[in-house]
Scaffold this motif. Structure first.
Motif, mmCIF file in Angstrom:
data_model
loop_
_atom_site.group_PDB
_atom_site.id
_atom_site.type_symbol
_atom_site.label_atom_id
_atom_site.label_comp_id
_atom_site.label_asym_id
_atom_site.label_seq_id
_atom_site.Cartn_x
_atom_site.Cartn_y
_atom_site.Cartn_z
ATOM 1 N N PHE A 1 151.721 -79.515 -44.278
ATOM 2 C CA PHE A 1 150.388 -79.781 -43.743
ATOM 3 C C PHE A 1 149.447 -78.610 -44.031
ATOM 4 O O PHE A 1 148.327 -78.808 -44.490
ATOM 5 C CB PHE A 1 150.484 -80.010 -42.227
ATOM 6 N N LEU A 2 149.935 -77.391 -43.793
ATOM 7 C CA LEU A 2 149.109 -76.203 -44.028
ATOM 8 C C LEU A 2 148.755 -76.050 -45.499
ATOM 9 O O LEU A 2 147.616 -75.732 -45.839
ATOM 10 C CB LEU A 2 149.846 -74.943 -43.547
ATOM 11 N N THR B 1 154.891 -78.693 -40.866
ATOM 12 C CA THR B 1 153.738 -77.805 -40.772
ATOM 13 C C THR B 1 153.466 -77.113 -42.087
ATOM 14 O O THR B 1 152.302 -76.937 -42.458
ATOM 15 C CB THR B 1 153.977 -76.738 -39.692
ATOM 16 N N ILE C 1 159.001 -74.517 -32.650
ATOM 17 C CA ILE C 1 158.177 -74.190 -33.816
ATOM 18 C C ILE C 1 159.049 -73.932 -35.033
ATOM 19 O O ILE C 1 158.743 -74.377 -36.139
ATOM 20 C CB ILE C 1 157.278 -72.980 -33.483
ATOM 21 N N VAL D 1 160.410 -77.470 -36.170
ATOM 22 C CA VAL D 1 159.392 -78.377 -36.704
ATOM 23 C C VAL D 1 158.723 -77.810 -37.948
ATOM 24 O O VAL D 1 158.443 -78.535 -38.900
ATOM 25 C CB VAL D 1 158.353 -78.702 -35.600
ATOM 26 N N SER D 2 158.478 -76.491 -37.931
ATOM 27 C CA SER D 2 157.734 -75.907 -39.046
ATOM 28 C C SER D 2 158.555 -75.794 -40.331
ATOM 29 O O SER D 2 158.013 -75.391 -41.354
ATOM 30 C CB SER D 2 157.193 -74.537 -38.650
ATOM 31 N N TRP E 1 139.650 -70.989 -45.544
ATOM 32 C CA TRP E 1 139.690 -70.481 -44.165
ATOM 33 C C TRP E 1 139.078 -69.086 -44.134
ATOM 34 O O TRP E 1 139.607 -68.178 -44.735
ATOM 35 C CB TRP E 1 141.108 -70.446 -43.633
#
Lengths: 150, 100
Positions: free
Chosen positions: B89-90, B86, B78, B81-82, B99
């Motif tokens: 993407f977030l 991510t 994590i 990759v983050s 949200w």
């Protein structure tokens, strides 16, 4: 992410091979009646060491990749800390042992683990996992709505 | 396509460079944890002659593995990759949807 999990799994299995060499000089003796494998499972098996390593790497890749995917899917909706809780609960009940057990039967791969899985284990997986996941999801939703994390 | 793969490799290498301390910590910690796990496995293997394949197959299951090694590996994956994907993407997702 998949490439990373492949690299990590290969590294982990290589480390395991090197360290297991410190414990015993015998590479494989699963075809003999004096082996630990025979005593624990009551049958012998003719399988090469390379096959075991490949199967182990595949299992590790499968586990790491699936857990990473679960984490990312959950972290889009929930806070990270709850994703870790859910994943650790899932791990504690050994879900992936159950999945890989039926995958080996489905794909006709040689079984290198136990012959059967007990009913109590099945109950644990199908009742306890959903309840714990649901509880932690509800709790996290409630905490996010109350803005406890801010 | 070739350019795309090269670009992806470049992003991957940048992510690893950014989280190099995690990678080094993982490379150092994992052999010690594996050693501990095999000591535990050896104490269980009392009957018969154990072999390297027994130890290798023992890393497929067990609470020690599930509770220690998989979470540590997840943290590493994590973190690497983050670094890039991510986060982007977030950010993109948060612009579109509100949200909760």
């Amino acid at each position: 992410m998949f490439v990373l999990t492949v690299f990590i799994s290969i590294y982990y299995v290589l480390v395991a091979v090197i360290i297991s060499g410190l414990f015993t000089p015998v590479i494989i003796n699963w075809s003999e009646n004096t082996s630990y494998f025979y005593f624990s499972l009551n049958y012998t098996m003719n399988i090469s060491f390379a096959k075991i390593i490949i199967l182990t790497i595949i299992k590790k890749v499968f586990t790491f990749y699936l857990f990473s995917c679960i984490f990312f899917c959950l972290s889009l909706k929930l806070k990270h800390i709850f994703c870790y809780f859910i994943i650790i609960f899932l791990l504690a009940i050994n879900t992936f042992r159950y999945i890989t057990f039926y995958l080996t039967i489905f794909l006709n791969l040689p079984k290198i683990e136990q012959k059967y899985i007990s009913t109590s284990y099945t109950i644990l997986i199908f009742i306890i996992i959903p309840i714990i996941c649901l509880l932690s999801i509800l709790l996290s939703l409630k905490l996010i709505k109350r803005k406890d994390f801010l | 396509m070739c350019c795309n793969i090269r670009n992806k490799i470049q992003i991957f290498m940048t992510d690893i460079k950014m989280s190099i301390w995690f990678v080094i910590a993982y490379l150092v910690i994992i052999p010690f944890i594996t050693l501990l796990m095999f000591v535990q496995s050896k104490s269980v293997m009392t009957q018969g002659i154990s072999c390297m394949a027994d130890y290798i197959s023992s890393i497929n299951h067990g609470y020690f593995l599930d509770m220690v090694i998989v979470p540590i590996t997840l943290i590493l994956i994590i973190n690497i990759v983050s670094q890039n994907d991510t986060a982007n993407f977030l950010i993109r997702q948060k612009k579109k949807v509100v949200w909760f």
